[in-house]
Scaffold this motif. Structure first.
Motif, PDB file in Angstrom:
ATOM      1  N   ALA A 251       0.811  -1.252   0.053  1.00 29.24           N
ATOM      2  CA  ALA A 251       0.164  -0.045   0.156  1.00 29.24           C
ATOM      3  C   ALA A 251       0.783   1.369   0.017  1.00 29.24           C
ATOM      4  N   GLU A 252       2.231   1.042   0.621  1.00 28.90           N
ATOM      5  CA  GLU A 252       2.938   2.277   0.835  1.00 28.90           C
ATOM      6  C   GLU A 252       3.665   2.710  -0.380  1.00 28.90           C
ATOM      7  N   ILE A 253       4.279   1.414  -1.169  1.00 28.60           N
ATOM      8  CA  ILE A 253       5.194   1.496  -2.253  1.00 28.60           C
ATOM      9  C   ILE A 253       4.581   1.218  -3.484  1.00 28.60           C
ATOM     10  N   PRO A 254       4.395   2.024  -4.481  1.00 30.31           N
ATOM     11  CA  PRO A 254       3.781   1.528  -5.846  1.00 30.31           C
ATOM     12  C   PRO A 254       4.689   0.202  -6.330  1.00 30.31           C
ATOM     13  N   GLU A 255       5.964   0.324  -6.270  1.00 31.98           N
ATOM     14  CA  GLU A 255       6.537  -0.708  -6.871  1.00 31.98           C
ATOM     15  C   GLU A 255       6.554  -2.067  -6.232  1.00 31.98           C
ATOM     16  N   VAL A 256       5.788  -2.141  -5.347  1.00 34.33           N
ATOM     17  CA  VAL A 256       5.874  -3.318  -4.416  1.00 34.33           C
ATOM     18  C   VAL A 256       4.642  -4.036  -4.572  1.00 34.33           C
ATOM     19  N   THR A 257       4.652  -5.332  -4.788  1.00 34.30           N
ATOM     20  CA  THR A 257       3.426  -6.223  -5.015  1.00 34.30           C
ATOM     21  C   THR A 257       3.585  -7.381  -3.703  1.00 34.30           C
ATOM     22  N   ASN A 258       2.321  -7.675  -3.273  1.00 38.04           N
ATOM     23  CA  ASN A 258       2.345  -8.793  -2.401  1.00 38.04           C
ATOM     24  C   ASN A 258       1.865  -9.895  -2.917  1.00 38.04           C
ATOM     25  N   PHE A 259       2.377 -11.172  -3.000  1.00 36.73           N
ATOM     26  CA  PHE A 259       1.741 -12.552  -3.564  1.00 36.73           C
ATOM     27  C   PHE A 259       1.691 -13.470  -2.338  1.00 36.73           C
ATOM     28  N   ARG A 260       0.592 -14.035  -1.851  1.00 33.40           N
ATOM     29  CA  ARG A 260       0.447 -14.846  -1.026  1.00 33.40           C
ATOM     30  C   ARG A 260       0.023 -16.429  -1.350  1.00 33.40           C
ATOM     31  N   LEU A 261       1.000 -17.212  -0.925  1.00 32.20           N
ATOM     32  CA  LEU A 261       0.662 -18.716  -1.195  1.00 32.20           C
ATOM     33  C   LEU A 261       0.489 -19.373   0.093  1.00 32.20           C
ATOM     34  N   GLU A 262      -0.642 -20.466   0.073  1.00 31.87           N
ATOM     35  CA  GLU A 262      -1.049 -21.212   1.161  1.00 31.87           C
ATOM     36  C   GLU A 262      -0.243 -22.536   1.319  1.00 31.87           C
ATOM     37  N   GLN A 263       0.745 -22.945   0.552  1.00 36.42           N
ATOM     38  CA  GLN A 263       1.660 -23.865   0.742  1.00 36.42           C
ATOM     39  C   GLN A 263       2.969 -23.275   0.895  1.00 36.42           C
ATOM     40  N   LYS A 264       3.843 -24.023   1.793  1.00 37.07           N
ATOM     41  CA  LYS A 264       5.172 -23.802   2.015  1.00 37.07           C
ATOM     42  C   LYS A 264       6.159 -24.397   0.709  1.00 37.07           C
ATOM     43  N   GLY A 265       7.340 -23.782   0.633  1.00 32.06           N
ATOM     44  CA  GLY A 265       8.265 -24.359  -0.358  1.00 32.06           C
ATOM     45  C   GLY A 265       8.774 -23.221  -1.197  1.00 32.06           C
ATOM     46  N   ARG A 266      10.001 -22.776  -1.015  1.00 30.98           N
ATOM     47  CA  ARG A 266      10.523 -21.941  -1.742  1.00 30.98           C
ATOM     48  C   ARG A 266      10.634 -22.091  -3.239  1.00 30.98           C
ATOM     49  N   GLY A 267      10.754 -23.216  -3.683  1.00 34.19           N
ATOM     50  CA  GLY A 267      10.859 -23.418  -4.941  1.00 34.19           C
ATOM     51  C   GLY A 267       9.528 -23.575  -5.620  1.00 34.19           C
ATOM     52  N   ARG A 268       8.279 -23.621  -4.815  1.00 38.30           N
ATOM     53  CA  ARG A 268       7.194 -23.464  -5.352  1.00 38.30           C
ATOM     54  C   ARG A 268       6.927 -21.912  -5.399  1.00 38.30           C
ATOM     55  N   ALA A 269       7.127 -21.225  -4.568  1.00 42.14           N
ATOM     56  CA  ALA A 269       7.132 -19.899  -4.570  1.00 42.14           C
ATOM     57  C   ALA A 269       7.612 -19.094  -5.791  1.00 42.14           C
ATOM     58  N   LEU A 270       8.933 -19.365  -6.072  1.00 41.06           N
ATOM     59  CA  LEU A 270       9.618 -18.928  -7.086  1.00 41.06           C
ATOM     60  C   LEU A 270       8.804 -19.361  -8.340  1.00 41.06           C
ATOM     61  N   ARG A 271       8.557 -20.520  -8.613  1.00 42.74           N
ATOM     62  CA  ARG A 271       7.936 -20.989  -9.851  1.00 42.74           C
ATOM     63  C   ARG A 271       6.665 -20.259  -9.971  1.00 42.74           C
ATOM     64  N   THR A 272       5.827 -20.356  -9.030  1.00 42.93           N
ATOM     65  CA  THR A 272       4.478 -19.683  -9.098  1.00 42.93           C
ATOM     66  C   THR A 272       4.648 -18.163  -9.466  1.00 42.93           C
ATOM     67  N   VAL A 273       5.707 -17.390  -8.645  1.00 40.93           N
ATOM     68  CA  VAL A 273       5.667 -16.027  -8.917  1.00 40.93           C
ATOM     69  C   VAL A 273       6.115 -15.701 -10.333  1.00 40.93           C
ATOM     70  N   TRP A 274       7.209 -16.343 -10.611  1.00 39.96           N
ATOM     71  CA  TRP A 274       7.910 -16.133 -11.948  1.00 39.96           C
ATOM     72  C   TRP A 274       6.963 -16.430 -13.143  1.00 39.96           C
ATOM     73  N   SER A 275       6.408 -17.503 -12.918  1.00 42.88           N
ATOM     74  CA  SER A 275       5.279 -17.740 -14.016  1.00 42.88           C
ATOM     75  C   SER A 275       4.125 -16.836 -14.287  1.00 42.88           C
ATOM     76  N   ALA A 276       3.991 -16.190 -13.382  1.00 39.51           N
ATOM     77  CA  ALA A 276       2.981 -15.164 -13.326  1.00 39.51           C
ATOM     78  C   ALA A 276       3.202 -13.743 -13.907  1.00 39.51           C
ATOM     79  N   SER A 277       4.571 -13.363 -13.614  1.00 36.53           N
ATOM     80  CA  SER A 277       5.407 -12.242 -14.043  1.00 36.53           C
ATOM     81  C   SER A 277       5.302 -11.904 -15.310  1.00 36.53           C
ATOM     82  N   ASP A 278       4.919 -10.422 -15.779  1.00 36.25           N
ATOM     83  CA  ASP A 278       5.378 -10.084 -17.125  1.00 36.25           C
ATOM     84  C   ASP A 278       6.514  -9.389 -17.392  1.00 36.25           C
ATOM     85  N   ALA A 279       7.397  -9.347 -16.356  1.00 34.07           N
ATOM     86  CA  ALA A 279       8.867  -8.773 -16.654  1.00 34.07           C
ATOM     87  C   ALA A 279       9.732  -9.624 -17.376  1.00 34.07           C
ATOM     88  N   PRO A 280      10.619  -9.222 -18.315  1.00 30.32           N
ATOM     89  CA  PRO A 280      11.507  -9.943 -19.109  1.00 30.32           C
ATOM     90  C   PRO A 280      12.554 -10.386 -18.294  1.00 30.32           C
TER      91      PRO A 280
END
Length: 502
Positions: A80-109
């Motif tokens: 809410a404070e910083i425009p360049e910050v995005t929050n992404f919540r996952l309901e399962q643990k696992g760093r690899g799961r988090a990275l794959r999920t967020v990277w797959s949804a990102s539009d940055a090159p």
């Protein structure tokens, strides 16, 4: 699938030109689990550094990995404070799961991640992503084990880190120096093709991704880093080490059986091979001859060593048959993979059976030569036997290559008809990679029509609403990747994928 005629689904690397656009160039992901104390200082420090040093638009994504404390509340406030910050919540643990999920949804090159403790000096961030922006490399990693790196940590973690990398070098033939440093980046077009092959969802995710990328021939750039150990780290060393060893076994088994379609990750030569001709590069028959000669030379040495060993306890005919049988199986497997570029287990049994027929012909030539030598004189010298066998093997080698090329591994196109083997290097715009927006008919001077211009950072007043994309864990923006854990299936050499443009 032949590697010499399959450019893969990745296009040639291209520099992403600078300009104005609405999409961030860099998306830095910070995976967190119960980091309510360290999250805010980390994000503020990273945001300040990027604002001061990074020349393009960026985004910081907090990947809340099923935290049970107030981490989610802290992340929401930062968003809410910083425009360049995005929050992404996952309901399962696992760093690899988090990275794959967020990277797959990102539009940055360009996609990156770093640990929340900021153990790595942020001055290495721009050198980390610069080779990806320029098109020089596919992935980039921070290395604490490079000669010029400066690292402060205890002897226990130093020993574990170096021992783990020695295990990777010895078991998976890894050549990168540091698999576990929480400071990595990848091009989005590479991530879209590579990540579905990565099965791990935990700490081994990094290692598996790097091993597969390296085996596929992708370029990995290493950056020496200054790194200070976090004494309050919540990583469970014993459990992590156990899971990593299990992952090493699983990946090693998959690579040994050829069940990973790594040829889909191959790139053409250079930035745009369509603009020039490749000279002095063996293609077709010439390339296969080079590979066959190398394999044949090694097989001959292997055969002679086996023959000399078997000759100690058996006659010349028995020793020759055993040595030729063992070396023939190894020769067929090596030529199948290295000379004729056939990957996967599909057709392997048939190829070995046909190779045994070729072995029978070679056995007839060498055995006939030995029979003729024994008929010419009693008890010939061992050196004479070896000389006759070398000559007979040379004749058998020529015949073996012709039979391999015309019968065992014939060149085929997608329809099964015979074609010549050539080196094909071309772009594949239909790749599930970074899809550029439609380029104008006349691109601006100094830019490329293949990619939209890179966006410069544009200041946005604090407090202004910032739009975010809500995506479920394991799902990309386009609705694909419904399950974050993808299961691998063996791929036969001539299988076709409806989604593969080849």
């Amino acid at each position: 699938m032949r590697t010499d005629s399959s450019p893969g689904t990745l296009p040639a690397r291209e520099h992403l030109p600078a300009g104005n656009a609405g999409t961030p160039v860099l998306d830095v992901v910070i995976p967190v689990y119960n980091e309510e104390k360290d999250l805010r200082p980390c994000v503020l420090r990273l945001h300040e550094h990027l604002t001061r040093t990074f020349p393009y638009a960026f985004r910081i994504t907090i990947a809340d990995n099923a935290s049970t404390d107030t981490t989610a509340l802290v992340a929401a406030r930062l968003e809410a404070e910083i425009p360049e910050v995005t929050n992404f919540r996952l309901e399962q643990k696992g760093r690899g799961r988090a990275l794959r999920t967020v990277w797959s949804a990102s539009d940055a090159p360009v996609l990156a991640y770093m640990d929340v403790d900021l153990s790595t000096d942020l001055n290495a961030l721009l050198p980390l992503v610069a080779p990806l922006i320029s098109g020089h490399s596919d992935l980039a990693i921070g290395s604490r084990l490079a000669r010029s790196s400066r690292v402060v940590r205890g002897p226990k973690r130093e020993f574990i880190s170096r021992a783990y990398n020695l295990i990777l070098r010895g078991s998976l033939q890894a050549r990168f120096s540091d698999a576990q440093c929480g400071f990595k980046a990848i091009r989005r077009d590479v991530a879209q093709v590579l990540l579905p092959l990565v099965e791990d969802t935990g700490w081994f995710f990094d290692t598996e991704m790097l091993v597969l990328a390296e085996r596929a021939g992708l370029r990995i750039h290493e950056v020496p880093v200054d790194w200070v150990d976090d004494p309050d780290s919540t990583v469970h060393i014993v459990k992590t080490a156990t899971d990593d060893l299990k992952g090493v076994w699983r990946v090693g088994k998959a690579l040994a059986t050829g069940s990973l379609p790594l040829d889909r990750l191959t790139r053409p030569f250079g930035d745009d091979p369509r603009d020039r001709e490749l000279t002095n590069v063996p293609t077709g028959l010439a390339r296969q001859l080079v590979g066959f000669c190398v394999v044949g030379g090694l097989s001959t040495l292997f055969y002679l060593l086996l023959y000399s060993a078997f000759r100690q306890f058996s006659g010349s005919q028995v020793a020759n048959a055993l040595a030729l049988l063992v070396s023939a199986v190894a020769n067929t497997a090596a030529n199948r993979r290295l000379t004729f570029g056939v990957r996967g287990r599909g057709g392997a049994v048939r190829h070995q059976a046909q190779g045994l027929v070729v072995f029978g012909i070679g056995l007839a030539l060498t055995s006939g030569s030995l029979a003729a030598l024994n008929a010419a004189g009693d008890h010939p010298a061992h050196s004479t036997e070896l000389a006759v066998l070398i000559a007979a093997n040379l004749a058998a080698t020529v015949l073996r290559f012709l039979l391999f090329r015309a019968w065992v591994f014939p060149d085929r196109d997608e329809t099964g008809t015979g074609t010549g083997s050539t080196v094909v290097a071309a772009h594949t715009p239909s790749s599930p990679a970074y899809r550029p927006s439609p380029a104008p008919s006349t691109p601006p001077h100094g830019t490329s029509a293949a990619y939209p211009p890179l966006p410069h950072r544009r200041p946005v007043p604090y407090g202004q609403p910032h739009q975010t994309t809500q995506v479920r864990a394991g799902e990309a923006v386009d609705g694909s990747w419904r399950d974050a854990t993808l299961h691998l299936q063996p791929v036969r050499p001539h299988d076709t994928d409806p989604g593969d443009p080849r």
